[in-house]
Design a protein around this motif. Structure first.
Motif, mmCIF file in Angstrom:
data_model
loop_
_atom_site.group_PDB
_atom_site.id
_atom_site.type_symbol
_atom_site.label_atom_id
_atom_site.label_comp_id
_atom_site.label_asym_id
_atom_site.label_seq_id
_atom_site.Cartn_x
_atom_site.Cartn_y
_atom_site.Cartn_z
ATOM 1 N N SER A 527 -2.597 16.486 -6.100
ATOM 2 C CA SER A 527 -1.178 16.837 -6.163
ATOM 3 C C SER A 527 -0.522 15.930 -7.185
ATOM 4 C CB SER A 527 -0.538 16.721 -4.779
ATOM 5 O OG SER A 527 -0.909 15.520 -4.149
ATOM 6 N N PHE A 528 0.787 16.010 -7.310
ATOM 7 C CA PHE A 528 1.485 15.313 -8.386
ATOM 8 C C PHE A 528 2.333 14.182 -7.809
ATOM 9 C CE2 PHE A 528 0.650 19.661 -9.431
ATOM 10 C CZ PHE A 528 0.114 19.604 -10.702
ATOM 11 N N GLY A 529 2.547 13.147 -8.601
ATOM 12 C CA GLY A 529 3.319 12.008 -8.129
ATOM 13 C C GLY A 529 2.480 10.744 -8.096
ATOM 14 N N ASN A 530 3.086 9.648 -7.621
ATOM 15 C CA ASN A 530 2.436 8.339 -7.629
ATOM 16 C C ASN A 530 2.395 7.731 -6.239
ATOM 17 O OD1 ASN A 530 2.350 8.440 -10.512
ATOM 18 N ND2 ASN A 530 4.487 7.822 -10.556
ATOM 19 N N PHE A 531 1.399 6.886 -6.006
ATOM 20 C CA PHE A 531 1.360 6.045 -4.813
ATOM 21 C C PHE A 531 0.820 4.686 -5.237
ATOM 22 C CE2 PHE A 531 -2.733 8.046 -5.087
ATOM 23 C CZ PHE A 531 -3.646 7.150 -4.565
ATOM 24 N N TYR A 532 0.558 3.803 -4.286
ATOM 25 C CA TYR A 532 0.235 2.414 -4.615
ATOM 26 C C TYR A 532 -0.911 1.922 -3.730
ATOM 27 C CZ TYR A 532 4.802 3.162 -6.596
ATOM 28 O OH TYR A 532 5.830 3.708 -7.301
ATOM 29 N N ILE A 533 -1.814 1.116 -4.324
ATOM 30 C CA ILE A 533 -2.967 0.615 -3.585
ATOM 31 C C ILE A 533 -3.093 -0.892 -3.763
ATOM 32 C CG2 ILE A 533 -4.228 2.793 -3.800
ATOM 33 C CD1 ILE A 533 -5.950 1.460 -5.953
ATOM 34 N N CYS A 534 -3.744 -1.534 -2.790
ATOM 35 C CA CYS A 534 -4.023 -2.977 -2.852
ATOM 36 C C CYS A 534 -5.466 -3.172 -3.298
ATOM 37 C CB CYS A 534 -3.787 -3.616 -1.483
ATOM 38 S SG CYS A 534 -4.084 -5.401 -1.474
ATOM 39 N N THR A 535 -5.693 -4.099 -4.199
ATOM 40 C CA THR A 535 -7.032 -4.302 -4.765
ATOM 41 C C THR A 535 -7.845 -5.387 -4.071
ATOM 42 O OG1 THR A 535 -6.252 -5.909 -6.415
ATOM 43 C CG2 THR A 535 -6.183 -3.574 -7.028
ATOM 44 N N ILE A 536 -7.259 -6.145 -3.138
ATOM 45 C CA ILE A 536 -8.014 -7.249 -2.522
ATOM 46 C C ILE A 536 -8.256 -7.067 -1.032
ATOM 47 C CG2 ILE A 536 -7.234 -8.909 -4.255
ATOM 48 C CD1 ILE A 536 -5.361 -10.085 -2.099
ATOM 49 N N CYS A 537 -7.437 -6.276 -0.351
ATOM 50 C CA CYS A 537 -7.616 -6.131 1.096
ATOM 51 C C CYS A 537 -8.932 -5.395 1.392
ATOM 52 C CB CYS A 537 -6.444 -5.396 1.718
ATOM 53 S SG CYS A 537 -4.945 -6.413 1.818
ATOM 54 N N PRO A 538 -9.668 -5.803 2.439
ATOM 55 C CA PRO A 538 -10.973 -5.194 2.739
ATOM 56 C C PRO A 538 -10.883 -3.704 3.026
ATOM 57 C CG PRO A 538 -10.675 -7.242 3.954
ATOM 58 C CD PRO A 538 -9.357 -6.913 3.347
ATOM 59 N N THR A 539 -9.863 -3.280 3.797
ATOM 60 C CA THR A 539 -9.683 -1.860 4.068
ATOM 61 C C THR A 539 -8.892 -1.219 2.927
ATOM 62 O OG1 THR A 539 -7.661 -2.368 5.326
ATOM 63 C CG2 THR A 539 -9.727 -2.173 6.563
ATOM 64 N N TYR A 540 -9.062 0.082 2.771
ATOM 65 C CA TYR A 540 -8.382 0.810 1.694
ATOM 66 C C TYR A 540 -6.911 0.977 2.059
ATOM 67 C CZ TYR A 540 -7.240 4.583 -1.571
ATOM 68 O OH TYR A 540 -6.660 5.355 -2.556
ATOM 69 N N ILE A 541 -6.039 0.313 1.323
ATOM 70 C CA ILE A 541 -4.594 0.380 1.553
ATOM 71 C C ILE A 541 -3.987 1.292 0.504
ATOM 72 C CG2 ILE A 541 -2.452 -0.920 1.699
ATOM 73 C CD1 ILE A 541 -4.392 -1.608 3.922
ATOM 74 N N ALA A 542 -3.500 2.454 0.923
ATOM 75 C CA ALA A 542 -2.832 3.399 0.024
ATOM 76 C C ALA A 542 -1.494 3.761 0.635
ATOM 77 C CB ALA A 542 -3.685 4.647 -0.166
ATOM 78 N N LEU A 543 -0.410 3.445 -0.060
ATOM 79 C CA LEU A 543 0.937 3.621 0.500
ATOM 80 C C LEU A 543 1.775 4.516 -0.408
ATOM 81 C CD1 LEU A 543 1.361 -0.083 1.584
ATOM 82 C CD2 LEU A 543 0.976 1.863 3.083
ATOM 83 N N PRO A 544 2.632 5.358 0.179
ATOM 84 C CA PRO A 544 3.288 6.411 -0.599
ATOM 85 C C PRO A 544 4.534 5.986 -1.358
ATOM 86 C CG PRO A 544 3.875 6.617 1.706
ATOM 87 C CD PRO A 544 2.888 5.498 1.624
ATOM 88 N N SER A 545 5.034 4.790 -1.128
ATOM 89 C CA SER A 545 6.280 4.403 -1.805
ATOM 90 C C SER A 545 6.200 2.952 -2.251
ATOM 91 C CB SER A 545 7.481 4.587 -0.866
ATOM 92 O OG SER A 545 7.425 3.665 0.203
ATOM 93 N N PHE A 546 7.016 2.623 -3.237
ATOM 94 C CA PHE A 546 7.068 1.252 -3.741
ATOM 95 C C PHE A 546 7.564 0.308 -2.652
ATOM 96 C CE2 PHE A 546 9.104 -2.257 -6.054
ATOM 97 C CZ PHE A 546 8.078 -2.621 -6.902
ATOM 98 N N ALA A 547 8.528 0.774 -1.845
ATOM 99 C CA ALA A 547 9.040 -0.064 -0.756
ATOM 100 C C ALA A 547 7.928 -0.397 0.234
ATOM 101 C CB ALA A 547 10.190 0.648 -0.041
ATOM 102 N N ALA A 548 7.055 0.580 0.501
ATOM 103 C CA ALA A 548 5.970 0.347 1.461
ATOM 104 C C ALA A 548 4.978 -0.683 0.936
ATOM 105 C CB ALA A 548 5.258 1.663 1.758
#
Length: 752
Positions: A527-548
């Protein structure tokens, strides 16, 4: 070349160096290169005196340039003489009588040459005369309106520790930088150390107490200092990145809710989005009732039963409601609009149909059951129905329609009688006679009470976080990335954050903040749009907003991860499993598998993980490839929905198919087979983002038929490995195929 031409060249080259403030890093870089060019020019090398003068000047500038001053923004003006404390307060400069004797000896200067200072903020030349004191002429400029809005300076007197060559007043405004080959390193050295956030530091110390092998106070201090050095190194690396070409990867907030109401709900009969807290009844009389806490509880309980999401409106901060069954949104905070909706036949029919058709929702209510709930709600307000229609037992009057019923139960006279009834009942049930706190404050104004219910502007407000807004007063907010104060109601803030200037200023700030906290922006696969991920946490962190993702920086899982890495660096024998989560192997020497580099020891490996930008980028790419998904997979934290052209949705967990967004939303919120469910705000954000995607999904005939596999109906094949839906749309292959379809369509429907 004649002597006069040589003089003009050198004077021009040196004069260009004078338009410089050490607060403007891009000018430091530009002018440092220019100074190197002037020093290395053959004509400069012909004159040993001039060359020696420029090299001495460069050495002095470099000495000041490299001196760290934490948290101070300085414009440096050089001097060779001691001055009074009054002069030091505002400006450091050469006295009027100083003239560059070394240049005067080499070249003749025109008699009519102006002796001036240059204000680097305003680009204004300040003419000086021998009969006017230096500080007086400069202070006159500082008081002008054109100068006052500029950043406040803090003067640093550099006259005492450094002996400079004599220079003219024109050159006294000169700044400089490294003229050698290490200009970029000097830029980093000049930048003061960036301190860790106080809240983060406190949480990190708490986490270190739990994870350090030696949790003594000295060990904790050493651990925090270790991470501070890593963080400073990372910040220096980030400061050298030009984010201007990457800003499209950081989307602004979707829109204000008012904009979404205009765009997505125009067909509804909801015209109440202009209401604000200043919208008051004409009569400002004192009300007769005060116990309205239970009254509002009755209303909000009814709305929850009708599956309405309760939100806090972005624009006003007051309560707002979204009906998933009807895609209906209202900003009205006095409840008449939303109550009229839940009592309408259209809403009752839609809600009953969705609840009965979804077998994964544990309750199914028909039209009759919903009407019974509505009648029970009215009974609590003293309204009953009989053959003649609805009537109010409290006010002893009858009503003709549902609309009249809603107006009546919210009327101040009826609320007063209901409040008195509830008060008498409370006294009977409570022998001690104490009024419960949840019944509301002592104010007798119902409208004022409802206007205060909601989410005020605060540091956790996603509008604030995503746009770098800082509350600076009751009716004023400060935009830190645009450096301006926004006075007035919240709508003024929204007008500002939608401007191109603000979006252009905020995007690099967002990217810089992400990089400094080991996080990255990403694009949805299907789909279209952006989200954000963490590169160091052991579990996959994918969050839908910059605030999150900003909240994730301070979350326990992120802080605990940092603490484990620090413990691994300081006590290598304790545990090295955390390194494996970032592709660092320790079986045969310490080696980074994603970067393909050997690392000396565990401490170097931890520094590599936490501060190496290239390593974090590669980790982000690897995690994105392993966790391809669409919007819902991110909003639902792993659960995902397959879709066909944005018109048909299939829940992977239960295999149920949905033909509308309405039924899909209800399923996501109320079906019991999901381990994780999104918040009300995330559901609404997902809905808005999906609405914006549907046109693009249908136009390109996208079929997300299996997790991680997306087929483009225009190209009639799966998109390539390195593509996602957004990138595929702009690829040459897709454009050519789309153009061919347009040509075929035009050929099959010729104009007559």
């Amino acid at each position: 070349m004649s002597g006069k031409e040589e003089m003009d060249f050198i004077c021009k080259g040196v004069a260009e160096l004078s338009v410089l403030s050490f607060r403007k890093l891009e000018e430091v870089r530009r002018l440092a290169h220019h100074l190197r060019k002037v020093i290395n020019h053959p004509m400069t090398n012909k004159s040993p005196a001039v060359l020696r003068y420029l090299r001495d000047l460069d050495e002095a500038h470099r000495h000041i340039f490299l001196k760290k001053r934490d948290g101070v923004e300085v414009e440096y003006i050089f001097t060779t003489e001691k001055k009074s404390s009054l002069q030091r307060q505002r400006f450091n400069s050469l006295p009027v009588s100083d003239v560059p004797e070394i240049l005067r000896a080499q070249f003749s200067i025109a008699d009519n040459a102006k002796q001036v200072h240059i204000c680097v903020d305003c680009d204004v030349e300040i003419e000086l005369g021998d009969d006017i004191p230096l500080m007086e002429s400069l202070q006159k400029h500082f008081n002008l309106e054109v100068h006052l809005p500029k950043v406040k300076r803090e003067s640093v007197d550099v006259a005492e520790p450094i002996v400079l060559p004599k220079m003219s007043r024109r050159l006294s405004a000169m700044g400089g930088g490294e003229s050698g080959q290490h200009i970029e390193q000097l830029m980093h050295l000049m930048k003061p150390m960036e301190r860790l956030d106080k809240t983060f530091s406190a949480k990190l110390e708490t986490a270190l107490i739990r994870h350090l092998a030696d949790n003594s106070e000295a060990s904790i201090d050493a651990a925090v200092k270790y991470y501070q050095n890593i963080y400073d190194k990372l910040c220096q690396e980030v400061s050298g990145i030009d984010f201007s070409t990457q800003t499209s990867s950081v989307a602004p907030i979707i829109m204000s809710i008012k904009d979404n109401v205009n765009q997505n709900f125009a067909a509804d009969a909801n015209k109440n989005y202009e209401n604000d807290e200043n919208d008051r009844p004409a009569k400002n009389q004192m009300k007769k009732y005060r116990y309205y806490g239970p009254i509002e509880t009755y209303i909000t309980t009814l709305l929850r039963t009708h599956k309405l999401l309760t939100l806090a409106d972005d624009r006003t901060g007051k309560l707002a409601f979204f009906c998933m069954a009807c895609e209906y949104y209202t900003l009205r905070f006095r409840y008449d609009s939303v109550l009229n909706h839940v009592f309408s036949d259209t809403h009752i029919h839609n809600l009953a149909y969705i609840l009965q058709s979804d077998k994964n929702i544990p309750y199914a209510m028909g039209d009759t059951a919903i009407n019974d709930l509505n009648n029970k709600f009215l009974f609590n307000f003293g309204v009953t129905r009989d053959a003649r229609g609805p009537s109010c037992g409290l006010c002893k009057c009858s009503m003709e329609s549902n609309d009249n019923v809603i107006l009546h139960i919210l009327d101040e006279n009826h609320l007063g009688r209901l409040s008195d009834k509830l008060y008498r009942k409370m006294k009977l049930d409570s022998p001690d006679g104490q009024t419960p706190d949840e019944w509301g404050p002592r104010s007798l104004d119902w409208a004022k009470f409802l206007a205060t219910v909601g989410k005020p502007l605060n540091n956790r407000d996603h509008v604030v976080i995503e746009n770098f807004i800082r509350p600076s007063g009751k009716l004023a907010n400060y935009c830190s990335c645009c450096e301006m104060t926004l006075k007035g109601p919240r709508q003024v803030l929204f007008n500002h954050i939608r401007q191109k200037k603000h979006l252009r200023n905020a995007a690099p700030h967002k990217l810089s903040l992400l990089y400094k906290n080991q996080c990255r922006p990403a694009e949805y696969y299907a789909s279209f749009g952006n989200f954000y991920i963490c590169t160091i946490c052991p579990t996959y962190i994918a969050l839908p907003s910059f605030a999150a993702i900003v909240e994730h920086f301070d979350s326990s899982i992120h802080v605990e991860t940092v603490a484990k890495f620090i413990n691994c660096a300081l006590h290598p024998d304790s545990d090295d499993k955390i390194l494996a989560t970032n592709n660092i192997s320790t079986s045969d020497g310490i080696h980074c598998d994603v970067c393909d580099v050997a690392l000396g020891d565990v401490s170097s490996a931890v520094g590599h993980v936490l501060s190496d930008i290239n390593h974090q980028n590669l980790i982000a790419e690897a995690r994105l490839k392993a966790n391809k998904g669409d919007i819902i997979s991110v909003y639902m934290r792993g659960n995902h929905i397959l879709h066909n052209e944005g018109a048909e949705f299939t829940c992977v967990d239960c295999k149920e198919v949905f033909k509308s967004i309405r039924s899909l939303l209800t399923h996501l919120v109320f079906a019991e087979h999901f381990a994780n469910k999104p918040s009300a705000e995330n559901v609404f954000r997902f809905y808005l983002e999906l609405k914006h995607n549907i046109l693009m999904l249908s136009r390109n005939k996208y079929d997300y038929y299996e997790f991680g596999k997306l087929k483009c109906g225009v190209c009639e094949q799966d998109i390539e490995e390195n593509e996602n839906a957004k990138r595929h749309v702009v690829s040459p292959r897709h454009r050519d195929n789309m153009g061919a379809i347009v040509c075929l369509t035009a050929a099959s429907h010729p104009l007559h």
